[in-house]
Design an enzyme around this catalytic site. Structure first.
Site, PDB file in Angstrom:
ATOM      1  N   CYS A 184       0.789  -1.236   0.000  1.00 40.40           N
ATOM      2  CA  CYS A 184       0.000   0.000   0.000  1.00 40.40           C
ATOM      3  C   CYS A 184       0.823   1.288   0.000  1.00 40.40           C
ATOM      4  CB  CYS A 184      -1.054  -0.005   1.087  1.00 40.40           C
ATOM      5  SG  CYS A 184      -0.734  -1.031   2.504  1.00 40.40           S
ATOM      6  N   ASP A 233      -2.362  -7.745  -5.466  1.00 38.53           N
ATOM      7  CA  ASP A 233      -2.809  -6.624  -4.647  1.00 38.53           C
ATOM      8  C   ASP A 233      -3.365  -5.506  -5.515  1.00 38.53           C
ATOM      9  OD1 ASP A 233      -3.226  -5.279  -2.333  1.00 38.53           O
ATOM     10  OD2 ASP A 233      -1.122  -5.008  -1.827  1.00 38.53           O
ATOM     11  N   GLN A 290       1.386 -10.904  -3.713  1.00 37.11           N
ATOM     12  CA  GLN A 290      -0.035 -10.631  -3.567  1.00 37.11           C
ATOM     13  C   GLN A 290      -0.581 -10.105  -4.886  1.00 37.11           C
ATOM     14  OE1 GLN A 290       0.246  -7.780  -0.271  1.00 37.11           O
ATOM     15  NE2 GLN A 290      -0.830  -9.269   0.988  1.00 37.11           N
ATOM     16  N   LYS A 332     -12.529  -5.359   7.384  1.00 35.13           N
ATOM     17  CA  LYS A 332     -12.345  -6.077   6.124  1.00 35.13           C
ATOM     18  C   LYS A 332     -13.388  -7.152   5.915  1.00 35.13           C
ATOM     19  CE  LYS A 332      -9.045  -9.326   8.141  1.00 35.13           C
ATOM     20  NZ  LYS A 332      -7.855 -10.123   7.931  1.00 35.13           N
ATOM     21  N   HIS A 369      -5.288  -1.340  -5.002  1.00 34.77           N
ATOM     22  CA  HIS A 369      -5.872  -0.313  -4.146  1.00 34.77           C
ATOM     23  C   HIS A 369      -6.803   0.545  -4.985  1.00 34.77           C
ATOM     24  CE1 HIS A 369      -2.313  -1.647  -1.958  1.00 34.77           C
ATOM     25  NE2 HIS A 369      -3.070  -1.444  -0.902  1.00 34.77           N
ATOM     26  N   ARG A 377       7.541 -11.138   4.721  1.00 40.68           N
ATOM     27  CA  ARG A 377       7.070 -11.066   6.100  1.00 40.68           C
ATOM     28  C   ARG A 377       7.800 -12.114   6.924  1.00 40.68           C
ATOM     29  NH1 ARG A 377       0.501 -10.366   5.337  1.00 40.68           N
ATOM     30  NH2 ARG A 377       0.638  -8.595   3.920  1.00 40.68           N
ATOM     31  N   HIS A 396      -8.168  -1.570   0.048  1.00 40.18           N
ATOM     32  CA  HIS A 396      -7.122  -2.557  -0.240  1.00 40.18           C
ATOM     33  C   HIS A 396      -7.871  -3.826  -0.615  1.00 40.18           C
ATOM     34  CE1 HIS A 396      -4.148  -0.472   2.597  1.00 40.18           C
ATOM     35  NE2 HIS A 396      -5.293   0.045   2.941  1.00 40.18           N
TER      36      HIS A 396
END
Length: 664
Positions: free
Chosen positions: A355, A404, A402, A486, A406, A384, A532
């Site tokens: 992000c 991912d 990911q 979420k 946004h 991570r 997200h």
RNA sequence: GCUGGCGUAGCUCAAUUGGCAGAGCACCUGUUUUGUAAACAGGCGGUUAGGGGUUCGACUCCCCUCGCUAGCUCCA
């Protein structure tokens, strides 16, 4: 006389003090025999419990899921009894029901319980089950004979049970025990009528656990078991376990040469060529869908300054899971000397999330409400740190990609965005034969940023979108991300195991922290809302899931090698190559096996590699310009041509997307 | 991170009480030219996870580290 209500709405008159068992007997002898427990005014109770006037009662039989829980809880008592007979020094703690069975946590003052002890314990359990001892509920005041007998059951010194009893007393709850034969255990109940129900039990594993889940407290032995009403169900369950073992993506990943791990990179997968092919297929399939939905793909750095992570809140909330860079420098005076952990003027950190990178791109220029919703997507590689004990194949790694994205939008657009995403995600899961999707809404966790008002707004926005969509969901209090609530997507695979994949997270905080703005229709600057979202979640993990879901037998569009061409002898190598080339030109992932092995051997080899289509060519095929196709799943063969094969098999990804949305 | 189990050839697994590290598959070479799940023969392959200790002698016993694994806790 009393009156009780049945599930069908009818009423029944019973004698004063009659039990649910009496009710079952009155309804019919078949039901009386099948009855396991009763549901009284919504709570599961013992059959023997006396009913009261006006109670709503339904009799639970083995068909009811609640009945299975009762059975398993009773099985836990049975096991505890058996363990005490085998290990008199054992101290019982708690024995709850879990998803696939039950466990009992046991404190062993000396000695230990291992799987080698299972047969002994199971034999005892079988004996007790055969005796058909009734389960009796006893209520105690903590001073009576029942209590004294109970305390003596595992030596009289059991401080764990004493602690539980103290807690019950503090809460002012009723102190109840259940007794079968000579065994008595502290228990809220309910239980099956007798140990005769408990003939189909099996101990499955032992593991360590702590008293009250606290690592600073006593170490306990957790003995797991499972129980079913019938022998067949138990057999099916044990068979499913075997099946799951065969599908283990770590085993298949090695067999099919998809990925590997090295001691030098714990928790970091190495994708071999075939695994990389699969990985890229997942990414490309997703990219196709993203384009159709007006996403713009971006790419952001792996390493960013620590100060950025301070601003985003990750430093405070996610520190333990982050990797930080550290410098090593040669000493100016003595080049042989390496100085470790040199303090950097500007320390850097490896991104655990994408992000902040997307925020930087947003900030690179001004934005208008006219370009909203703005959607940035990235196949973002994040790192991570994970505790060493939690790493698990591709399911839990330390670096993962990911899918991912946004969304930046106005508060008014949240609902439409969320609804669009729900359809989007469900389409993706269906493409991988993962149609069983469960949705959870997670709310504010203990560790979080942002105001109460903001959280309330965000949570109700998600709730509203779900309600408008009219799909069922479950609320998970306190399970949200630190920056916002979420929606999580849990999908069930073919073995009914549940996996968390997709997530939609609402965030009012981050845009504010980073000073994001857009110019609204009123000409004023406003702070955008950020969503997200990820559909696969992690490509690595999703790949692991589909490996297990398909047991490695990927549908043609996903198979790393779609077609294996095998000539029956070297005279036909040239024809085999020509066929392969034709397929290759059509975009098929094809390999040719020209080794001097027998055809049978090559077929077997291709089968073990789970190649969906094997093409065998020899004299017959060469002269007629055909191919002989053998299918992986049923071994069937057919004579055909390359164009016909291309026309009948879906070698390309499924296309079921809605009409394209033009990108801004 | 915690507790238990495990770590021998690329893979699956042997090795008697502490006494010469071995087999199948894979791989390589040769013979074979093959018709729908395994042709035949030979060969290569090891610091027994790494380090330390006990012992005349350690894959085997002890200690430390690393990794894997089943759980706990946490998570995508």
């Amino acid at each position: 006389m009393i009156q009780v209500k049945l599930p069908d709405g009818s009423a029944r008159a019973l004698e004063e003090g009659a039990s649910a068992a009496d009710l079952a007997a009155q309804i019919g002898s078949g039901l009386a025999k099948a009855a396991v427990a009763a549901k009284v005014n919504g709570a599961v109770r013992d059959l023997a419990l006396p009913l009261r006037d006006g109670d709503e009662v339904s009799i639970l039989t083995k068909k009811d899921p609640e009945a299975l829980e009762v059975l398993r809880h009773s099985a836990a008592h049975l096991m505890a009894d058996a363990i005490l007979r085998v290990f008199p020094q054992a101290e019982l703690t708690i024995g709850p029901v879990v998803e696939d069975g039950f466990y009992y946590d046991i404190h062993m003052k000396d000695g230990k319980i291992t799987p080698e002890d299972f047969p002994k314990i199971e034999d005892e359990m079988k004996r007790i089950a055969q005796e058909g001892l009734p389960f009796q509920r006893c209520v105690s005041d903590g001073k009576d004979e029942i209590f004294a007998r109970y305390r003596a059951i595992d030596g009289g010194q059991n401080k764990f049970k004493a602690e539980l009893i103290e807690g019950i007393a503090e809460r002012g709850e009723e102190l109840s025990f259940y007794k079968h034969g000579e065994f008595i255990d502290l228990c809220r109940g309910p239980h099956v009528p007798s140990t005769a129900f408990l003939k189909n039990v099996k101990l499955t594993k032992v593991a360590g656990a702590y008293w009250r889940g606290d690592a600073t407290r006593e170490q306990l032995v957790r003995v797991y078991g499972t129980a079913f009403f019938t022998k067949e169900e138990l057999k099916d369950y044990l068979h499913a376990l075997e099946e799951a073992k065969k599908r283990d993506h770590r085993v298949l990943g090695e067999k099919l040469e998809l990925f590997t791990f090295s001691e030098d990179a714990p928790g970091f997968p190495f994708f071999q060529p075939k695994g990389a092919t699969l990985f890229n297929l997942l990414a490309e399939y997703m990219r196709g869908l993203l384009r159709r939905r007006g996403y713009q793909e971006v790419k952001t750095p792996l390493i960013l300054s620590e100060s950025l992570w301070h601003r985003s809140g990750h430093y405070d909330n996610y520190l333990e899971n982050m990797f930080f860079t550290k410098l090593k420098l040669r000493d100016d005076e003595d080049p042989e000397q390496i100085n470790d952990n040199v303090v950097e003027d500007r320390p850097m950190a490896v991104k655990p999330m994408n992000c902040p990178g997307h925020l930087m791109i947003y900030k690179s220029r001004q934005h208008s409400h006219n370009e909203f919703p703005l959607r940035f997507a990235e196949m973002g590689l994040v790192h991570r740190r994970e505790l060493s004990g939690v790493r698990h194949g591709l399911f839990r790694v330390q670096a993962f990609t990911q899918d991912d994205a946004h969304h930046f939008c106005t508060p008014e657009q949240i609902g439409d965005e969320v609804k669009m995403l729900i359809d989007f995600f469900e389409e993706v899961y269906a493409a991988f034969d993962l149609g069983d999707v469960r949705i959870e809404l997670s709310t504010r966790p203990a560790k979080s940023i942002g105001s109460d008002e903001m959280w309330e707004k965000a949570e109700s926005a998600l709730k509203q979108a779900l309600d408008e969509k009219g799909i069922p969901y479950q609320v998970n209090p306190g399970d949200g991300a630190f920056y916002g609530p979420k929606i999580d997507f849990h999908i069930r695979d073919v073995l009914k195991r549940s996996w968390q994949c997709g997530t939609i997270q609402l965030d009012f905080s981050m845009p504010e922290r980073f000073g994001l703005t857009y110019v609204g229709a009123d000409g004023e600057r406003h702070t955008p809302v950020m969503i997200h979202r990820a559909c696969y979640g992690s490509l690595e993990r999703f790949l692991g899931i589909i490996i297990e879901n398909y047991a490695g037998n990927f549908p043609a569009w996903l198979a790393p090698v779609q077609v294996m061409v095998i000539p029956v002898g070297e005279k036909f190598d040239a024809y085999a190559k020509r066929v392969a080339e034709e397929l290759l030109d059509a975009g098929v992932r094809v390999e040719t096996n020209l080794s001097d092995d027998r055809v049978g051997y090559k077929i077997r080899d291709a089968s073990l590699k789970k190649v969906p289509y094997v093409v065998v060519v020899g004299e017959k095929e060469q002269s007629s310009g055909t191919i002989n196709v053998r299918h992986r799943d049923d071994g069937s063969q057919r004579e055909t041509t390359v164009p016909e094969l291309l026309a009948t098999v879906n070698f390309a990804p499924p296309k079921r997307s809605p009409p394209a949305v033009a990108a801004e």
